[in-house]
Design an enzyme around this catalytic site. Sequence first.
Site, short mmCIF file in Angstrom:
data_model
loop_
_atom_site.label_atom_id
_atom_site.label_comp_id
_atom_site.label_asym_id
_atom_site.label_seq_id
_atom_site.Cartn_x
_atom_site.Cartn_y
_atom_site.Cartn_z
N GLY A 69 0.82 -1.21 0.00
CA GLY A 69 0.00 0.00 0.00
C GLY A 69 0.86 1.26 0.00
O GLY A 69 0.52 2.26 -0.63
N THR A 70 1.97 1.19 0.70
CA THR A 70 2.87 2.36 0.77
C THR A 70 3.37 2.72 -0.62
O THR A 70 3.38 3.90 -1.00
CB THR A 70 4.06 2.02 1.71
OG1 THR A 70 3.54 1.80 3.02
CG2 THR A 70 5.09 3.14 1.73
N ASN A 148 -7.52 4.30 9.30
CA ASN A 148 -6.95 3.11 9.93
C ASN A 148 -6.95 3.17 11.46
O ASN A 148 -6.79 2.15 12.12
CB ASN A 148 -5.53 2.84 9.42
CG ASN A 148 -4.65 4.06 9.53
OD1 ASN A 148 -4.89 5.06 8.88
ND2 ASN A 148 -3.63 4.00 10.35
N GLN A 178 -7.49 0.17 3.98
CA GLN A 178 -8.35 -0.42 5.02
C GLN A 178 -9.78 -0.66 4.52
O GLN A 178 -10.63 -1.11 5.28
CB GLN A 178 -8.40 0.49 6.26
CG GLN A 178 -7.07 0.64 6.98
CD GLN A 178 -6.58 -0.63 7.66
OE1 GLN A 178 -7.33 -1.60 7.85
NE2 GLN A 178 -5.31 -0.64 8.04
N GLY A 195 -2.34 -6.21 -0.08
CA GLY A 195 -2.74 -7.61 0.12
C GLY A 195 -2.78 -8.07 1.56
O GLY A 195 -3.68 -8.78 1.97
N HIS A 196 -1.78 -7.64 2.35
CA HIS A 196 -1.66 -8.24 3.69
C HIS A 196 -2.71 -7.75 4.68
O HIS A 196 -2.78 -8.26 5.80
CB HIS A 196 -0.24 -8.06 4.25
CG HIS A 196 0.10 -6.68 4.72
ND1 HIS A 196 0.14 -6.35 6.06
CD2 HIS A 196 0.42 -5.55 4.05
CE1 HIS A 196 0.48 -5.09 6.18
NE2 HIS A 196 0.65 -4.58 4.98
N THR A 232 10.38 -7.48 -12.01
CA THR A 232 9.80 -8.80 -12.31
C THR A 232 8.55 -9.02 -11.46
O THR A 232 8.56 -8.78 -10.25
CB THR A 232 10.84 -9.90 -12.05
OG1 THR A 232 11.96 -9.66 -12.91
CG2 THR A 232 10.27 -11.29 -12.33
N CYS A 320 2.65 2.39 12.06
CA CYS A 320 3.71 3.24 11.51
C CYS A 320 3.71 4.64 12.11
O CYS A 320 4.54 5.47 11.77
CB CYS A 320 3.55 3.38 10.00
SG CYS A 320 3.08 1.87 9.20
N1 PLP Z 1 -2.65 3.08 4.27
C1 PLP Z 1 -3.32 2.69 5.35
C2 PLP Z 1 -4.62 3.35 5.68
C3 PLP Z 1 -2.82 1.68 6.17
O1 PLP Z 1 -3.49 1.30 7.25
C4 PLP Z 1 -1.57 1.10 5.83
C5 PLP Z 1 -0.95 0.08 6.70
O2 PLP Z 1 -1.11 0.08 7.91
C6 PLP Z 1 -0.93 1.52 4.67
C7 PLP Z 1 -1.49 2.52 3.91
C8 PLP Z 1 0.38 0.93 4.23
O3 PLP Z 1 0.17 -0.32 3.66
P1 PLP Z 1 1.39 -1.35 3.49
O4 PLP Z 1 1.68 -1.90 4.86
O5 PLP Z 1 0.90 -2.39 2.55
O6 PLP Z 1 2.53 -0.58 2.96
#
Ligand code: PLP
Length: 378
Positions: A69-70, A148, A178, A195-196, A232, A320
Amino acid sequence: MIYFDNSATTVCLDKAAAAAKEYMLEKPFNPAAAYSAAVKTERDLNAARANIASKIGADPGELIFTSCGTESNNTAIFGSLKAMRGKTRVIISPVEHPSVYEPAMELKEQGYDVVFAPVDMTGRVKLDGLAALMTPSTGLISIMHVNNETGAINDIDGIYAMMKRLAPECLLHSDGVQAFMKEAPVSCDMYSASGHKLHAPKGVGALYVRRGVRVKPYLMGGGQESGMRSGTSNMPGIMAFNAAVEDYALNRAAYRERILAVKERLYGNLKRIKDVTLNSPPMGEGAAHILNVSFLGVRGEVLLNALSEKGLCVSTGSACAAHKRGRNRVLNAMGILGERQDGAIRFSFSHFNTVDEADTAAQMIEEQVSLLRRFRRR
Ligand code: PLP
């Protein structure tokens, strides 16, 4: 162990792990290669892309796979700069995840006019306040779909419609990490998923980019993902993501019901403890899987550690986020301050949780809260 930290990450589904294993051991082919096994792998990749895209009403050509997601959020923000065509205003909410907030701060350093849309006490963006910021110089808006920390749901469709009226050339990105598969799809120009958070393994994400929107690639090289994201293809991760998405699609209503039952049971139990305040939207209004409450007179991180000793995993907010005392950016912006900020705990659920766990957890919490409050009063 009771695991109530599913917004941080989720356990990988058996089916997702099996799909990853298949593409690691039996089908380890690079989908960009030319032999028939690789061509078949490319077909599988494209089928997974089409399936995941369909869940947000997108065409396969509008979805690129990323590593998380980041990365999706960073690509959306930094990749949009060229498409902003000289416009300098960027609007985000002050409660965005760091993977949106920090790129926005970087843009501010570079001279962009980064401004914050006001939010209410649950972190939901106030539409009239956001509208007032939408000037003709606005080139990019990034507002998360589900918060989140609290589970507040933003009206992304409403924001998109408003933007089309007030700043029609502007792009709207929404961090859907989320929300993806858990909430109904929304209209916007770019949408991030991971995905996670959905029972796939770590290391795979996706970014929807509406056809016609020109996002500059963040990673350049071999031209994979239609040139939008070189590297890849992570076939094990992508196929596992697809298996997890498919499982969620088939069971969405049942999963939601189970998750809501756990959340409501836990909150029903916690409400009976003295001096507990709800930081999430009222039951029934926010995302089903997130519950944020404050235990007044208790330090959240102390409670978290005490609960961890007993085998209950919770969080004081985003994994984070910075958690120096009184410095939680997200809760500050919501106006959750002082004792309420110090005592905030986030519980987040998956369909693997049960109402029995909610009862056991509530009992543990009640014991630890009264113990810690006694300590504090001495
Ligand atoms: N955006 C939100 C709202 C999240 O809650 C998170 C992860 O906690 C992320 C982005 C980042 O996702 P990833 O851990 O896949 O980088």
